[in-house]
Design a protein around this motif. Structure first.
Motif, PDB file in Angstrom:
ATOM      1  N   SER A 146     -71.377 -22.093-140.668  1.00 41.24           N
ATOM      2  CA  SER A 146     -71.981 -23.101-141.547  1.00 41.24           C
ATOM      3  C   SER A 146     -73.302 -23.644-140.998  1.00 41.24           C
ATOM      4  O   SER A 146     -74.071 -24.270-141.724  1.00 41.24           O
ATOM      5  N   ALA A 147     -73.583 -23.388-139.723  1.00 42.98           N
ATOM      6  CA  ALA A 147     -74.798 -23.922-139.098  1.00 42.98           C
ATOM      7  C   ALA A 147     -76.031 -23.066-139.363  1.00 42.98           C
ATOM      8  O   ALA A 147     -77.144 -23.465-139.011  1.00 42.98           O
ATOM      9  N   GLY A 148     -75.849 -21.889-139.987  1.00 43.38           N
ATOM     10  CA  GLY A 148     -76.975 -20.964-140.108  1.00 43.38           C
ATOM     11  C   GLY A 148     -77.295 -20.428-138.735  1.00 43.38           C
ATOM     12  O   GLY A 148     -76.415 -20.273-137.891  1.00 43.38           O
ATOM     13  N   GLY A 149     -78.552 -20.168-138.441  1.00 46.06           N
ATOM     14  CA  GLY A 149     -78.937 -19.724-137.106  1.00 46.06           C
ATOM     15  C   GLY A 149     -78.322 -18.390-136.722  1.00 46.06           C
ATOM     16  O   GLY A 149     -77.970 -17.574-137.581  1.00 46.06           O
ATOM     17  N   TYR A 150     -78.177 -18.177-135.416  1.00 46.91           N
ATOM     18  CA  TYR A 150     -77.791 -16.871-134.877  1.00 46.91           C
ATOM     19  C   TYR A 150     -76.716 -17.053-133.805  1.00 46.91           C
ATOM     20  O   TYR A 150     -76.873 -17.864-132.889  1.00 46.91           O
ATOM     21  N   SER A 151     -75.649 -16.284-133.924  1.00 44.17           N
ATOM     22  CA  SER A 151     -74.535 -16.385-132.972  1.00 44.17           C
ATOM     23  C   SER A 151     -74.311 -15.065-132.255  1.00 44.17           C
ATOM     24  O   SER A 151     -74.461 -13.988-132.837  1.00 44.17           O
ATOM     25  N   ILE A 152     -73.926 -15.180-130.990  1.00 42.75           N
ATOM     26  CA  ILE A 152     -73.437 -14.050-130.212  1.00 42.75           C
ATOM     27  C   ILE A 152     -72.149 -14.515-129.547  1.00 42.75           C
ATOM     28  O   ILE A 152     -71.958 -15.716-129.316  1.00 42.75           O
ATOM     29  N   SER A 153     -71.240 -13.589-129.246  1.00 44.10           N
ATOM     30  CA  SER A 153     -69.963 -14.022-128.695  1.00 44.10           C
ATOM     31  C   SER A 153     -69.323 -12.917-127.870  1.00 44.10           C
ATOM     32  O   SER A 153     -69.723 -11.761-127.925  1.00 44.10           O
ATOM     33  N   SER A 154     -68.324 -13.337-127.104  1.00 46.75           N
ATOM     34  CA  SER A 154     -67.534 -12.369-126.340  1.00 46.75           C
ATOM     35  C   SER A 154     -66.057 -12.705-126.487  1.00 46.75           C
ATOM     36  O   SER A 154     -65.662 -13.873-126.501  1.00 46.75           O
ATOM     37  N   HIS A 155     -65.270 -11.656-126.613  1.00 50.73           N
ATOM     38  CA  HIS A 155     -63.843 -11.791-126.861  1.00 50.73           C
ATOM     39  C   HIS A 155     -63.119 -12.281-125.620  1.00 50.73           C
ATOM     40  O   HIS A 155     -62.300 -13.192-125.665  1.00 50.73           O
ATOM     41  N   GLY A 156     -63.404 -11.648-124.496  1.00 50.33           N
ATOM     42  CA  GLY A 156     -62.748 -12.024-123.241  1.00 50.33           C
ATOM     43  C   GLY A 156     -61.343 -11.473-123.128  1.00 50.33           C
ATOM     44  O   GLY A 156     -60.774 -10.935-124.075  1.00 50.33           O
ATOM     45  N   VAL A 157     -60.790 -11.596-121.939  1.00 45.38           N
ATOM     46  CA  VAL A 157     -59.431 -11.137-121.681  1.00 45.38           C
ATOM     47  C   VAL A 157     -58.447 -12.099-122.352  1.00 45.38           C
ATOM     48  O   VAL A 157     -58.698 -13.299-122.435  1.00 45.38           O
ATOM     49  N   ALA A 158     -57.335 -11.566-122.858  1.00 48.83           N
ATOM     50  CA  ALA A 158     -56.297 -12.419-123.465  1.00 48.83           C
ATOM     51  C   ALA A 158     -55.344 -12.896-122.383  1.00 48.83           C
ATOM     52  O   ALA A 158     -54.788 -12.088-121.639  1.00 48.83           O
ATOM     53  N   TRP A 159     -55.175 -14.211-122.297  1.00 47.46           N
ATOM     54  CA  TRP A 159     -54.187 -14.792-121.373  1.00 47.46           C
ATOM     55  C   TRP A 159     -52.910 -15.161-122.111  1.00 47.46           C
ATOM     56  O   TRP A 159     -51.881 -15.411-121.505  1.00 47.46           O
ATOM     57  N   SER A 160     -52.982 -15.221-123.441  1.00 48.82           N
ATOM     58  CA  SER A 160     -51.824 -15.500-124.294  1.00 48.82           C
ATOM     59  C   SER A 160     -52.100 -14.840-125.644  1.00 48.82           C
ATOM     60  O   SER A 160     -53.193 -14.310-125.868  1.00 48.82           O
ATOM     61  N   ASN A 161     -51.132 -14.858-126.545  1.00 50.38           N
ATOM     62  CA  ASN A 161     -51.340 -14.274-127.866  1.00 50.38           C
ATOM     63  C   ASN A 161     -52.496 -14.980-128.559  1.00 50.38           C
ATOM     64  O   ASN A 161     -52.607 -16.209-128.498  1.00 50.38           O
ATOM     65  N   GLN A 162     -53.377 -14.187-129.182  1.00 52.35           N
ATOM     66  CA  GLN A 162     -54.511 -14.789-129.874  1.00 52.35           C
ATOM     67  C   GLN A 162     -54.886 -13.979-131.104  1.00 52.35           C
ATOM     68  O   GLN A 162     -54.609 -12.777-131.189  1.00 52.35           O
ATOM     69  N   HIS A 163     -55.534 -14.652-132.046  1.00 47.61           N
ATOM     70  CA  HIS A 163     -56.009 -14.030-133.279  1.00 47.61           C
ATOM     71  C   HIS A 163     -57.186 -13.108-132.946  1.00 47.61           C
ATOM     72  O   HIS A 163     -57.988 -13.427-132.061  1.00 47.61           O
ATOM     73  N   PRO A 164     -57.340 -11.991-133.659  1.00 46.91           N
ATOM     74  CA  PRO A 164     -58.468 -11.084-133.375  1.00 46.91           C
ATOM     75  C   PRO A 164     -59.844 -11.730-133.505  1.00 46.91           C
ATOM     76  O   PRO A 164     -60.804 -11.265-132.894  1.00 46.91           O
ATOM     77  N   ASP A 165     -59.962 -12.807-134.284  1.00 50.53           N
ATOM     78  CA  ASP A 165     -61.255 -13.469-134.463  1.00 50.53           C
ATOM     79  C   ASP A 165     -61.542 -14.526-133.400  1.00 50.53           C
ATOM     80  O   ASP A 165     -62.631 -15.112-133.393  1.00 50.53           O
ATOM     81  N   GLU A 166     -60.593 -14.799-132.499  1.00 49.95           N
ATOM     82  CA  GLU A 166     -60.842 -15.779-131.452  1.00 49.95           C
ATOM     83  C   GLU A 166     -61.824 -15.224-130.427  1.00 49.95           C
ATOM     84  O   GLU A 166     -61.845 -14.026-130.143  1.00 49.95           O
ATOM     85  N   ARG A 167     -62.640 -16.116-129.889  1.00 52.74           N
ATOM     86  CA  ARG A 167     -63.638 -15.754-128.891  1.00 52.74           C
ATOM     87  C   ARG A 167     -63.565 -16.755-127.738  1.00 52.74           C
ATOM     88  O   ARG A 167     -63.522 -17.962-127.959  1.00 52.74           O
ATOM     89  N   LYS A 168     -63.587 -16.241-126.511  1.00 52.26           N
ATOM     90  CA  LYS A 168     -63.608 -17.145-125.356  1.00 52.26           C
ATOM     91  C   LYS A 168     -64.947 -17.888-125.285  1.00 52.26           C
ATOM     92  O   LYS A 168     -64.990 -19.049-124.908  1.00 52.26           O
ATOM     93  N   VAL A 169     -66.045 -17.185-125.655  1.00 50.02           N
ATOM     94  CA  VAL A 169     -67.379 -17.796-125.602  1.00 50.02           C
ATOM     95  C   VAL A 169     -68.157 -17.437-126.870  1.00 50.02           C
ATOM     96  O   VAL A 169     -68.176 -16.275-127.294  1.00 50.02           O
TER      97      VAL A 169
END
Length: 197
Positions: free
Chosen positions: A42-65
């Motif tokens: 919703s902010a517009g602009g530009y995003s980059i992200s990293s998934h990271g290692v899973a330490w517990s069950n998580q949704h595929p769209d979750e990102r550590k950063v």
């Protein structure tokens, strides 16, 4: 702006309230940890992200950063050697006329262990491994130009608790950087584990 949104889904009232509060501050760059890839759509602009290692069950769209900027990103890198223990993404963006490298990090918390791994890692092992791999990267990027390292460090600065060995690795990794969020933060009146260097 640096904030851990604690895995709140974008449609949750908590996430929507937080994103609205962040938007009112009109930041140039945002780092969200424990976010979703859609968290700042919703902010517009530009995003980059990293998934990271899973330490517990998580949704595929979750990102550590998740890093967001008003300006486009260049030289984007998901740092694979850090993805094995925690998470990190980096890129260059402009603030005004100045190009700055941002490094968004999520250093493993003390009990972190990859999901499903048996036996589990010993406390602080993942945290320390991450810092050993982070150190040469931060040295390299600092030698190339202006760098801001932002995210969830999972340690209070200066030292408050935990093995001194681990804290010394953090200090060593950040050698040459100034930690703007060190000590008691005004308005919060306590130390944080989320930092900007």
């Amino acid at each position: 702006m640096n904030w851990n949104i604690e895995r709140r889904a974008p449609a949750s009232w908590q996430a929507m309230s937080l994103i609205e509060e962040i938007a009112e501050l009109v930041p140039d760059v945002i780092c969200l940890t424990e976010a979703w890839k859609q968290s700042l759509e919703s902010a517009g602009g530009y995003s980059i992200s990293s998934h990271g290692v899973a330490w517990s069950n998580q949704h595929p769209d979750e990102r550590k950063v998740l890093l967001w900027s008003r300006e486009p990103w260049q030289d984007v890198q998901v740092v694979e050697r850090l993805e094995k223990t925690g998470s990190a993404v980096t890129g260059l963006t402009n603030i005004g006329q100045r190009q700055i490298r941002f490094v968004g990090i999520c250093i493993p918390y003390h009990f972190a262990s990859p999901l499903g791994q048996e036996p589990r890692e010993k406390p602080w092992h993942q945290h320390e491994e991450y810092l050993r791999h982070l150190k040469p990267l931060l040295e390299q990027w600092r030698n190339e130009g202006s760098v801001i390292v932002v995210g969830d460090y999972n340690r209070r600065i200066p030292y408050a608790w935990g093995p001194k060995r681990s804290y010394e690795l953090l200090e060593s990794a950040l050698d040459g950087y100034s930690i703007a969020t060190s000590g008691i933060l005004p308005g919060v009146n306590e130390k944080s584990i989320d930092h900007v260097a």
